[in-house]
Scaffold this motif. Structure first.
Motif, PDB file in Angstrom:
ATOM      1  N   LYS A  27      32.810 -24.953  78.083  1.00 33.09           N
ATOM      2  CA  LYS A  27      34.156 -25.457  78.273  1.00 33.09           C
ATOM      3  C   LYS A  27      34.757 -25.907  76.937  1.00 33.09           C
ATOM      4  N   ALA A  28      33.983 -26.549  76.090  1.00 33.73           N
ATOM      5  CA  ALA A  28      34.444 -26.996  74.776  1.00 33.73           C
ATOM      6  C   ALA A  28      34.721 -25.794  73.872  1.00 33.73           C
ATOM      7  N   ALA A  29      33.916 -24.744  73.986  1.00 35.36           N
ATOM      8  CA  ALA A  29      34.128 -23.538  73.179  1.00 35.36           C
ATOM      9  C   ALA A  29      35.449 -22.868  73.575  1.00 35.36           C
ATOM     10  N   ARG A  30      35.709 -22.790  74.926  1.00 37.49           N
ATOM     11  CA  ARG A  30      36.988 -22.221  75.377  1.00 37.49           C
ATOM     12  C   ARG A  30      38.162 -23.057  74.875  1.00 37.49           C
ATOM     13  N   PHE A  31      38.021 -24.378  74.933  1.00 37.52           N
ATOM     14  CA  PHE A  31      39.079 -25.260  74.474  1.00 37.52           C
ATOM     15  C   PHE A  31      39.316 -25.104  72.969  1.00 37.52           C
ATOM     16  N   ALA A  32      38.241 -25.018  72.188  1.00 34.25           N
ATOM     17  CA  ALA A  32      38.356 -24.827  70.736  1.00 34.25           C
ATOM     18  C   ALA A  32      38.986 -23.460  70.435  1.00 34.25           C
ATOM     19  N   GLY A  33      38.580 -22.437  71.182  1.00 33.08           N
ATOM     20  CA  GLY A  33      39.161 -21.097  71.002  1.00 33.08           C
ATOM     21  C   GLY A  33      40.658 -21.091  71.293  1.00 33.08           C
ATOM     22  N   LEU A  34      41.054 -21.827  72.363  1.00 34.51           N
ATOM     23  CA  LEU A  34      42.472 -21.927  72.718  1.00 34.51           C
ATOM     24  C   LEU A  34      43.261 -22.567  71.577  1.00 34.51           C
ATOM     25  N   TRP A  35      42.743 -23.643  71.023  1.00 37.90           N
ATOM     26  CA  TRP A  35      43.445 -24.303  69.916  1.00 37.90           C
ATOM     27  C   TRP A  35      43.477 -23.434  68.647  1.00 37.90           C
ATOM     28  N   VAL A  36      42.435 -22.693  68.428  1.00 37.19           N
ATOM     29  CA  VAL A  36      42.422 -21.793  67.260  1.00 37.19           C
ATOM     30  C   VAL A  36      43.471 -20.685  67.451  1.00 37.19           C
ATOM     31  N   ARG A  37      43.524 -20.128  68.679  1.00 38.77           N
ATOM     32  CA  ARG A  37      44.540 -19.091  68.960  1.00 38.77           C
ATOM     33  C   ARG A  37      45.951 -19.649  68.802  1.00 38.77           C
ATOM     34  N   ARG A  38      46.202 -20.855  69.318  1.00 45.15           N
ATOM     35  CA  ARG A  38      47.523 -21.466  69.166  1.00 45.15           C
ATOM     36  C   ARG A  38      47.860 -21.723  67.687  1.00 45.15           C
ATOM     37  N   ALA A  39      46.897 -22.199  66.951  1.00 50.70           N
ATOM     38  CA  ALA A  39      47.121 -22.460  65.517  1.00 50.70           C
ATOM     39  C   ALA A  39      47.437 -21.148  64.795  1.00 50.70           C
ATOM     40  N   ARG A  40      46.670 -20.087  65.108  1.00 51.93           N
ATOM     41  CA  ARG A  40      46.955 -18.777  64.484  1.00 51.93           C
ATOM     42  C   ARG A  40      48.337 -18.270  64.881  1.00 51.93           C
ATOM     43  N   ALA A  41      48.687 -18.392  66.172  1.00 47.37           N
ATOM     44  CA  ALA A  41      50.000 -17.932  66.628  1.00 47.37           C
ATOM     45  C   ALA A  41      51.105 -18.707  65.921  1.00 47.37           C
ATOM     46  N   GLN A  42      50.928 -20.010  65.790  1.00 47.31           N
ATOM     47  CA  GLN A  42      51.917 -20.815  65.081  1.00 47.31           C
ATOM     48  C   GLN A  42      52.009 -20.400  63.613  1.00 47.31           C
ATOM     49  N   TRP A  43      50.859 -20.170  63.001  1.00 48.94           N
ATOM     50  CA  TRP A  43      50.838 -19.743  61.609  1.00 48.94           C
ATOM     51  C   TRP A  43      51.564 -18.406  61.436  1.00 48.94           C
ATOM     52  N   TYR A  44      51.260 -17.453  62.336  1.00 50.11           N
ATOM     53  CA  TYR A  44      51.920 -16.142  62.247  1.00 50.11           C
ATOM     54  C   TYR A  44      53.425 -16.263  62.515  1.00 50.11           C
ATOM     55  N   SER A  45      53.802 -17.161  63.425  1.00 51.23           N
ATOM     56  CA  SER A  45      55.219 -17.377  63.713  1.00 51.23           C
ATOM     57  C   SER A  45      55.944 -17.922  62.472  1.00 51.23           C
ATOM     58  N   VAL A  46      55.357 -18.911  61.831  1.00 52.48           N
ATOM     59  CA  VAL A  46      55.955 -19.473  60.614  1.00 52.48           C
ATOM     60  C   VAL A  46      56.000 -18.421  59.518  1.00 52.48           C
ATOM     61  N   LYS A  47      54.929 -17.657  59.405  1.00 57.60           N
ATOM     62  CA  LYS A  47      54.852 -16.607  58.385  1.00 57.60           C
ATOM     63  C   LYS A  47      55.933 -15.535  58.629  1.00 57.60           C
ATOM     64  N   ASP A  48      56.081 -15.096  59.878  1.00 59.66           N
ATOM     65  CA  ASP A  48      57.118 -14.109  60.209  1.00 59.66           C
ATOM     66  C   ASP A  48      58.524 -14.650  59.943  1.00 59.66           C
ATOM     67  N   GLU A  49      58.753 -15.901  60.323  1.00 55.34           N
ATOM     68  CA  GLU A  49      60.056 -16.504  60.093  1.00 55.34           C
ATOM     69  C   GLU A  49      60.348 -16.604  58.590  1.00 55.34           C
ATOM     70  N   LEU A  50      59.359 -16.990  57.817  1.00 59.35           N
ATOM     71  CA  LEU A  50      59.521 -17.068  56.378  1.00 59.35           C
ATOM     72  C   LEU A  50      59.798 -15.677  55.780  1.00 59.35           C
ATOM     73  N   GLU A  51      59.084 -14.668  56.233  1.00 57.42           N
ATOM     74  CA  GLU A  51      59.313 -13.297  55.755  1.00 57.42           C
ATOM     75  C   GLU A  51      60.718 -12.810  56.130  1.00 57.42           C
ATOM     76  N   ARG A  52      61.152 -13.107  57.364  1.00 59.25           N
ATOM     77  CA  ARG A  52      62.510 -12.722  57.773  1.00 59.25           C
ATOM     78  C   ARG A  52      63.557 -13.430  56.909  1.00 59.25           C
ATOM     79  N   GLU A  53      63.332 -14.698  56.624  1.00 59.86           N
ATOM     80  CA  GLU A  53      64.267 -15.449  55.779  1.00 59.86           C
ATOM     81  C   GLU A  53      64.305 -14.868  54.367  1.00 59.86           C
ATOM     82  N   LEU A  54      63.156 -14.537  53.831  1.00 59.57           N
ATOM     83  CA  LEU A  54      63.110 -13.930  52.498  1.00 59.57           C
ATOM     84  C   LEU A  54      63.788 -12.566  52.497  1.00 59.57           C
ATOM     85  N   ALA A  55      63.548 -11.794  53.550  1.00 62.85           N
ATOM     86  CA  ALA A  55      64.202 -10.476  53.657  1.00 62.85           C
ATOM     87  C   ALA A  55      65.712 -10.643  53.774  1.00 62.85           C
TER      88      ALA A  55
END
Length: 170
Positions: A27-55
């Motif tokens: 259960k803790a591994a699933r919870f940690a995986g969920l938070w890692v996925r959310r952190a990656r999604a947030q990171w990719y979202s910020v990265k995409d937004e930054l790339e769009r702004e630069l473009a």
């Protein structure tokens, strides 16, 4: 991002197994995986937004550069048009001057020499012959015996063929 190797992950897994126990570890591994996925999604979202702004900024900069280049080209075209108009006016004025000089030369060549000279006082009080607008003698009602003089003047007058010989064929 983090420099975590396989050995560090193995140590973390053993510590988690000991601390959490075998019942809560999945259960803790699933919870940690969920938070890692959310952190990656947030990171990719910020990265995409930054790339769009630069473009977007790059597109704006390219558009501004293109507009500046267009303005410069338009200004060069206007300057070139003004210069061409000025040169055209210079050529037009030169042609007018040449035409005026040519017209004066032709008129002086066509005008009989007797008419071009001022009248000389003659013992005969006969009026001087009138000059028509094109340089030819006007008809007069006064008859004189200067027909011979008129014939000599007529022979002095050149024709346009004398003034402008025909062009030779090429």
């Amino acid at each position: 991002m983090f420099d975590i190797g396989f050995s560090e992950l193995l140590v973390i897994a053993v510590v988690a197994l000991i601390v959490l126990g075998p019942e809560r570890l999945p259960k803790a591994a699933r919870f940690a995986g969920l938070w890692v996925r959310r952190a990656r999604a947030q990171w990719y979202s910020v990265k995409d937004e930054l790339e769009r702004e630069l473009a977007s900024e790059e597109l704006k900069r390219n558009l501004k550069d293109a507009q500046d280049a267009l303005r410069d080209t338009e200004q060069r075209i206007r300057d070139s048009a003004r210069e061409t108009e000025r040169q055209f006016e210079d050529v037009r004025q030169a042609v007018r001057d040449d035409a005026k000089a040519l017209r004066e030369d032709v008129e002086s060549a066509i005008t009989p020499p007797a008419l071009a000279r001022p009248p000389v006082a003659s013992p005969d009080p006969a009026p001087a012959p009138a000059i028509a607008e094109e340089g030819r003698l006007a008809s007069t009602t006064d008859t004189h015996d200067d027909a011979a003089a008129d014939d000599t003047h007529a022979s002095d007058v050149g024709t346009t063929a004398d003034l402008f010989p025909p062009k030779e064929p090429r």
